[in-house]
Design an enzyme around this catalytic site. Structure first.
Site, PDB file in Angstrom:
ATOM      1  N   PRO A   2       0.472   6.598   0.627  1.00  0.00           N
ATOM      2  CA  PRO A   2       1.418   7.149  -0.342  1.00  0.00           C
ATOM      3  C   PRO A   2       2.837   6.631  -0.118  1.00  0.00           C
ATOM      4  O   PRO A   2       3.301   6.536   1.015  1.00  0.00           O
ATOM      5  CB  PRO A   2       1.333   8.657  -0.086  1.00  0.00           C
ATOM      6  CG  PRO A   2      -0.017   8.866   0.521  1.00  0.00           C
ATOM      7  CD  PRO A   2      -0.280   7.643   1.340  1.00  0.00           C
ATOM      8  N   GLU A   3       3.507   6.293  -1.213  1.00  0.00           N
ATOM      9  CA  GLU A   3       4.874   5.786  -1.129  1.00  0.00           C
ATOM     10  C   GLU A   3       5.860   6.913  -1.402  1.00  0.00           C
ATOM     11  O   GLU A   3       5.471   8.051  -1.680  1.00  0.00           O
ATOM     12  CB  GLU A   3       5.023   4.609  -2.088  1.00  0.00           C
ATOM     13  CG  GLU A   3       4.003   3.505  -1.791  1.00  0.00           C
ATOM     14  CD  GLU A   3       4.119   2.279  -2.680  1.00  0.00           C
ATOM     15  OE1 GLU A   3       5.224   2.014  -3.207  1.00  0.00           O
ATOM     16  OE2 GLU A   3       3.104   1.579  -2.849  1.00  0.00           O
ATOM     17  N   LYS A  50       8.505   7.560   3.716  1.00  0.00           N
ATOM     18  CA  LYS A  50       7.091   7.910   3.537  1.00  0.00           C
ATOM     19  C   LYS A  50       6.667   9.069   4.427  1.00  0.00           C
ATOM     20  O   LYS A  50       5.468   9.344   4.553  1.00  0.00           O
ATOM     21  CB  LYS A  50       6.219   6.689   3.840  1.00  0.00           C
ATOM     22  CG  LYS A  50       6.506   5.482   2.951  1.00  0.00           C
ATOM     23  CD  LYS A  50       5.640   4.303   3.348  1.00  0.00           C
ATOM     24  CE  LYS A  50       5.977   3.060   2.542  1.00  0.00           C
ATOM     25  NZ  LYS A  50       5.161   1.896   2.941  1.00  0.00           N
ATOM     26  N   ARG A 297       0.127  -7.942   3.409  1.00  0.00           N
ATOM     27  CA  ARG A 297      -0.167  -7.058   2.284  1.00  0.00           C
ATOM     28  C   ARG A 297      -0.569  -7.869   1.055  1.00  0.00           C
ATOM     29  O   ARG A 297      -0.029  -8.948   0.800  1.00  0.00           O
ATOM     30  CB  ARG A 297       1.058  -6.203   1.943  1.00  0.00           C
ATOM     31  CG  ARG A 297       1.602  -5.382   3.102  1.00  0.00           C
ATOM     32  CD  ARG A 297       0.555  -4.406   3.648  1.00  0.00           C
ATOM     33  NE  ARG A 297       0.063  -3.499   2.636  1.00  0.00           N
ATOM     34  CZ  ARG A 297       0.638  -2.332   2.347  1.00  0.00           C
ATOM     35  NH1 ARG A 297       1.724  -1.951   2.985  1.00  0.00           N
ATOM     36  NH2 ARG A 297       0.115  -1.545   1.438  1.00  0.00           N
TER      37      ARG A 297
END
Length: 320
Positions: A2-3, A50, A297
């Site tokens: 989750p950001e 975060k 990423r």
């Protein structure tokens, strides 16, 4: 994982329980002793990037006893004492805890003393649910429809509860975060962020550096690079100041828009993230990028809409 906007929503889900006393605790976590949370009052919450922080204080107890002292007192009471063979002295050892956990969270350790604030860092598919449990929406690799197991469940005296999924927790004395780096904070330092973006390294690396862009994750990174029409591997040092300003504007605006959609319970339409075509119909490319020795990423970009500017080259040069 989750950001920033999602974690802000998690904080909102805990807000109705502020000031309430924890009546019962459950969950699978072994990082902390869950029993320490019993009878504590949920006092405050903060989000930094975060990470979600919840503050607990003693609801009842001797005068002057702090929340940390209350937790330490409970920990001391959990120690079991047994006679040493052949003597009158007694040796103490903590209660044993079962080994292993599906999500491989570390065992809780007495070397990390509990504090007033409990820090939550969420992993992939981490979430918070209020007065409901997460349900399986598909079968696992073994074909079982098994509901996710909460790491922590806080039941309150009001009858409501909050469940935390796929997260790591540890006690700390204070959040200890820098709001100047938080992309959703009113104290976000724009000048410091621009200085970071000017570095001679790919902008897709810099954007994920939580020292300058706390709360900015892979989804935001992909979307704002497309919105700003910047190739992810373009070095910040070769971009014009106006390009860097536009990229930062996109980061702040997209993060704010995503948060508002989250708070209204609405989804957000992504333009490039996990897409095969960009909104203009061009084929999208995918690659895995990251600094040497660092986390790599997945990145999506449109070579036509996001041409790379190479060092020493004044004109954009498309990458194929």
């Amino acid at each position: 994982m989750p950001e920033g906007p999602s974690v802000r929503k998690f904080q909102l889900l805990t807000s109705p329980f502020m000031g309430q006393i924890v009546a019962k605790v459950g969950g699978s976590s072994r990082k902390i002793n869950l029993n320490h949370l019993n009878a504590l009052r949920l006092q405050d919450s903060q989000v930094h990037g975060k990470n979600l922080y919840l503050a607990f204080v003693a609801a009842e107890g001797p005068s002057g006893l702090t929340a940390e002292e209350t937790v330490l007192q409970k920990e001391a009471a959990a120690v079991v004492c047994s006679p040493v063979q052949g003597g009158q002295e007694r040796a103490c050892a903590p209660h044993p805890h079962p080994q292993g956990e599906e999500l491989q969270e570390p065992q809780h350790s007495r070397s990390e003393g509990p504090g007033k604030w409990l820090r939550f860092h969420f992993g992939l598919f981490g979430s918070v649910r209020a007065n409901e449990f997460s349900r399986a929406n598909k079968a696992n690799k073994r074909g079982d429809w098994k509901d996710p197991v909460p790491r922590l469940i806080l039941h309150f005296e009001s009858g409501g509860f909050v469940a935390f999924y796929n997260c790591r927790m540890h006690w700390c004395s204070s959040p200890g975060a820098d709001p100047a780096s938080d992309i959703l904070s009113m104290e976000f330092h724009r000048g410091r962020a621009l200085d970071a973006l000017r570095a001679p390294s790919p902008v897709c690396y810099t954007l994920l550096d939580q020292r300058y862009f706390s709360g900015l994750g892979n989804i935001i990174k992909n979307e704002i690079l497309y919105l700003a029409k910047i190739h992810p591997l373009t070095q910040g040092s070769v971009l014009a100041p106006s390009d860097l300003e536009r990229l930062l504007d996109c980061a702040l605006q997209f993060s704010s828009d995503w948060l508002h959609h989250q708070l209204r319970g609405q989804g957000l339409h992504f333009q490039i993230y996990q897409r095969e075509q960009c909104p203009l119909g061009h084929p999208v490319m995918k690659g895995t990028f990251g600094p040497l020795g660092g986390l790599k990423r997945l990145t999506w970009w449109c070579p036509q809409c996001q041409p790379e500017v190479l060092p020493g080259d004044g004109d954009p040069s498309p990458v194929t």
